[in-house]
Scaffold this motif. Structure first.
Motif, short mmCIF file in Angstrom:
data_model
loop_
_atom_site.label_atom_id
_atom_site.label_comp_id
_atom_site.label_asym_id
_atom_site.label_seq_id
_atom_site.Cartn_x
_atom_site.Cartn_y
_atom_site.Cartn_z
N THR A 148 0.89 -1.15 -0.03
CA THR A 148 -0.07 0.11 -0.10
C THR A 148 0.88 1.24 -0.15
N GLU A 149 2.00 1.21 0.72
CA GLU A 149 2.98 2.47 0.80
C GLU A 149 3.42 2.68 -0.64
N THR A 150 3.47 1.92 -1.54
CA THR A 150 4.00 2.18 -2.87
C THR A 150 3.07 3.35 -3.55
N VAL A 151 1.59 3.02 -3.13
CA VAL A 151 0.64 3.81 -3.79
C VAL A 151 0.89 5.25 -3.16
N LEU A 152 1.20 5.37 -1.86
CA LEU A 152 1.35 6.56 -1.19
C LEU A 152 2.59 7.48 -2.05
N GLN A 153 3.34 6.61 -2.05
CA GLN A 153 4.79 7.14 -2.77
C GLN A 153 4.52 7.61 -4.14
N LEU A 154 3.85 6.70 -4.90
CA LEU A 154 3.53 7.40 -6.13
C LEU A 154 2.50 8.71 -6.06
N ILE A 155 1.73 8.67 -5.20
CA ILE A 155 0.78 10.03 -5.32
C ILE A 155 1.78 11.05 -4.77
N ALA A 156 2.75 11.07 -3.93
CA ALA A 156 3.70 11.94 -3.58
C ALA A 156 4.46 12.45 -4.67
N LYS A 157 4.85 11.66 -5.59
CA LYS A 157 5.68 11.89 -6.71
C LYS A 157 5.02 12.63 -7.86
N SER A 158 3.73 12.32 -7.91
CA SER A 158 2.93 12.77 -9.18
C SER A 158 3.28 14.02 -9.39
N LYS A 159 3.21 14.61 -10.29
CA LYS A 159 3.09 16.02 -10.77
C LYS A 159 2.03 16.66 -11.03
N GLU A 160 0.90 15.88 -10.96
CA GLU A 160 -0.38 16.32 -11.18
C GLU A 160 -0.61 17.62 -10.07
N LYS A 161 -1.76 18.48 -10.34
CA LYS A 161 -1.89 19.62 -9.14
C LYS A 161 -2.88 19.03 -8.08
N SER A 162 -4.23 18.56 -8.63
CA SER A 162 -5.16 18.16 -7.23
C SER A 162 -5.02 16.71 -6.97
N ILE A 163 -5.34 16.49 -5.83
CA ILE A 163 -4.96 15.20 -4.97
C ILE A 163 -5.75 14.38 -5.76
N LYS A 165 -6.48 13.99 -8.96
CA LYS A 165 -5.79 13.63 -10.35
C LYS A 165 -4.33 13.06 -9.93
N ARG A 166 -3.74 13.30 -8.63
CA ARG A 166 -2.35 12.63 -8.39
C ARG A 166 -2.91 11.24 -8.18
N PHE A 167 -4.24 11.07 -7.41
CA PHE A 167 -4.52 9.47 -7.08
C PHE A 167 -4.81 8.95 -8.23
N ILE A 168 -5.34 9.34 -9.11
CA ILE A 168 -5.71 8.62 -10.62
C ILE A 168 -4.25 8.31 -11.27
N ASP A 169 -3.47 9.32 -11.31
CA ASP A 169 -2.19 9.05 -11.77
C ASP A 169 -1.45 7.75 -11.12
N SER A 170 -1.71 7.43 -9.96
CA SER A 170 -0.78 6.48 -9.32
C SER A 170 -1.46 5.20 -9.67
N LEU A 171 -3.08 5.47 -9.72
CA LEU A 171 -3.63 4.14 -10.06
C LEU A 171 -3.54 3.46 -11.08
N TYR A 172 -3.11 4.73 -12.33
CA TYR A 172 -2.90 4.21 -13.77
C TYR A 172 -1.36 3.37 -13.65
N GLN A 173 -0.64 3.34 -12.62
CA GLN A 173 0.58 2.58 -12.55
C GLN A 173 0.63 1.42 -11.75
N ILE A 174 -0.63 1.08 -11.10
CA ILE A 174 -0.68 -0.11 -10.26
C ILE A 174 -1.74 -1.06 -10.96
N ASP A 175 -1.13 -2.39 -10.56
CA ASP A 175 -2.07 -3.38 -11.23
C ASP A 175 -2.46 -4.44 -10.14
N GLY A 176 -3.61 -5.19 -10.07
CA GLY A 176 -3.88 -6.14 -8.88
C GLY A 176 -5.27 -5.73 -8.52
N ALA A 177 -5.59 -6.12 -7.18
CA ALA A 177 -6.74 -5.88 -6.48
C ALA A 177 -6.61 -4.83 -5.39
#
Ligand code: 5GP
Ligand code: MG
Length: 487
Positions: A148-163, A165-177
């Motif tokens: 789960t921390e991987t997702v936090l790290q991806l959100i932290a690194k995202s260049k998007e402005k709103s939370i 959009k950043r969340f969506i940006d990180s969801l695009y990178q993950i796979d699984g359940a």
């Protein structure tokens, strides 16, 4: 990549089970923390090792994370007083990480450049380790061993402005359940993976929206069920209401069939089905497929009870409680080592000798994984004088591991992946052994023609090996394995 870091990865990968979890969040209610504690208590069957709640109040986040049961920790008014605010999210977790587990207790929290964010996750990512390896190589510092921390790290690194959009940006990178519930300074967000593998529902109480894993968490607080969150749907709840976003390309909906077989509480309604009714139908279907003459149908409590009622109904054989369960021990799988797990079966069940002595009995259980439960109970029945012991499992043989957050072991430990049915029968010591067929499972779920191989309505990978997502980490298994052996 340093060996030490991989040494850390390895136990996460094989030491397994990650997160068999339940999540709950409520937005804008004066009793947010207490209601979350009650919701988590109703979800306790989804994870008994740890529980956590994070609230947001007047610009500040408050977190309490504890090992142990919800009722042991969150009934104390002193703890609830540390969780002010009218918005809360919570999590119950099952894992086997032992003493270091406190750091993994969710919800996880991070202070990001755009404000604080708490995250609760039910499920398991199938590319979490690969992403983590990349992030560590780029300089990310991980505090936990949870995917789960991987997702936090991806959100932290995202260049998007709103939370969002950043969340969506990180969801695009993950796979699984995944079913996530997230709390930010502005909103509460729920999202379900594109296949909808793990459950997530929307409820309402006194005008406040709730996102949670199962309807039993709504019942306990008298909340109303609104609807299921759809596969691939993100729900953003703010003061001005609810917004639904569909950020992903459409994938077929494939909720996990194992929720119906074992994982969800029988009084929950999942995908429009009563879990209890489904289990009863699994039993009825198996009685049609594999009848046998006997004196009694006996459930292996508690999980085998609804299915045994169904089996007894259809076979017209009396249903009796031939095994009594001690309720003061948790689920059998809690203990990580095989030796202790075997021992705990004796702590949990006892034969009701007076019923069983001299009888031909049919034992019904919902699933067979390592065969620990069945082996012990068959022996227990014989010691109590049973003349014949027939085992009926109201699920197909589990031949393939789960990578989506349910604690089925690695392939080597799955009895049905290594043995024929007759070898399993002999291993558990039963006079006969039958499993529900995959088509029977689907018939019981309301598909008269059985499983549609092209478009299965569920993910049933444990039985068929048909996984609905990529398995990136799994294909890197050799790499992780070899590197960790070097360390
Ligand atoms: P076995 O004893 O064969 O290893 O596992 C089968 C028993 O464990 C069944 O009684 C079933 O109800 C239960 N079970 C099946 N899957 C799971 C799981 O993912 N977690 C836990 N805690 N129990 C399970
Ligand atoms: Mg059981």
């Amino acid at each position: 990549m340093s060996k030490i870091v991989l040494g850390d990865y390895y136990p996460v990968y094989y030491g397994k089970p990650k997160d068999e979890c339940g999540i709950f969040g409520i937005y804008g209610h004066s009793d947010a923390a207490a209601l979350t504690a009650l919701g988590l208590h109703a979800l306790q069957h989804r994870g008994q090792e740890s529980a956590g709640i994070v609230t947001f109040d007047d610009g500040l986040f408050h977190a309490e994370r504890r090992m142990g049961l919800v009722s042991d920790n969150f009934t104390d008014n002193k703890i609830l007083a540390c969780l002010p605010g009218n918005t809360a999210i919570g999590h119950v977790r099952y894992s086997t990480t032992g003493s270091s587990a406190l750091k993994n207790v969710q919800p996880l929290f991070a202070d990001l450049s755009i404000g604080g964010l708490a995250l609760a996750h039910n499920g398991n990512l199938t590319n979490g380790l690969t992403l983590r390896e990349n992030l560590v190589n780029e300089g990310s510092i991980f505090q936990t061993t949870s995917d789960t921390e991987t997702v936090l790290q991806l959100i932290a690194k995202s260049k998007e402005k709103s939370i969002v959009k950043r969340f969506i940006d990180s969801l695009y990178q993950i796979d699984g359940a995944y079913a996530f519930v997230t709390l930010t300074t502005k909103n509460m967000i729920g999202v379900r993976d594109p296949s909808g593998i793990r459950p997530l529902i929307l409820g309402i109480l006194d005008g406040s929206y709730i996102l949670t894993s199962e309807t039993c968490a709504l019942d306990i607080i008298g909340a109303e069920f609104v609807r299921e969150v759809e596969n691939g749907e993100m729900i953003v709840i703010t003061r001005s209401g609810l917004e639904s976003i569909k950020p992903f390309p459409v994938r077929p909906k494939r909720p996990c069939i194992f929720e119906y077989i074992y994982f969800a509480r029988p009084d929950s309604i999942l995908g429009g089905h009563s879990v209890y009714e489904c289990r009863r139908k699994f039993g009825q279907e198996l009685a049609k497929e594999s009848p046998i003459k006997a004196d009694l149908v006996i459930p292996i409590p508690d999980s085998g009870v609804p299915a045994a009622i169904g089996y007894a109904d259809t076979s017209d054989i009396p249903f009796e409680l031939g095994i009594i369960r001690n309720h003061y021990v948790g689920r059998t799988f809690i203990e990580p080592q095989q030796s202790i797990r075997a021992f705990s079966v004796k702590l949990k069940h006892n034969a009701n000798r007076i019923l069983v002595d001299g009888k031909k009995v049919i034992l019904v259980d919902d699933s067979l994984v390592r065969g620990t439960t069945s082996t012990k109970i068959v022996r227990m029945m014989r010691e109590a004088g049973a003349q014949q012991v027939h085992m009926r499992i109201t699920a197909p043989p589990i031949k393939f591991p789960d990578y989506y957050g349910i604690d089925t072991p690695v392939k080597d430990e799955l009895l049905a992946s290594n043995k024929s049915i007759d070898e399993i029968r002999s291993y558990i010591g039963a006079d006969s052994l039958k499993f529900l067929s995959v088509d029977g499972l689907y018939r019981a779920m309301g598909f008269p023609c059985g499983r549609n191989a092209k478009h299965p309505a569920f993910t049933d990978h444990c039985f068929t090996g048909d996984y609905p997502t990529g398995l990136i980490d799994q294909s890197s298994k050799e790499k992780f394995h070899q590197l960790s052996l070097l360390s």
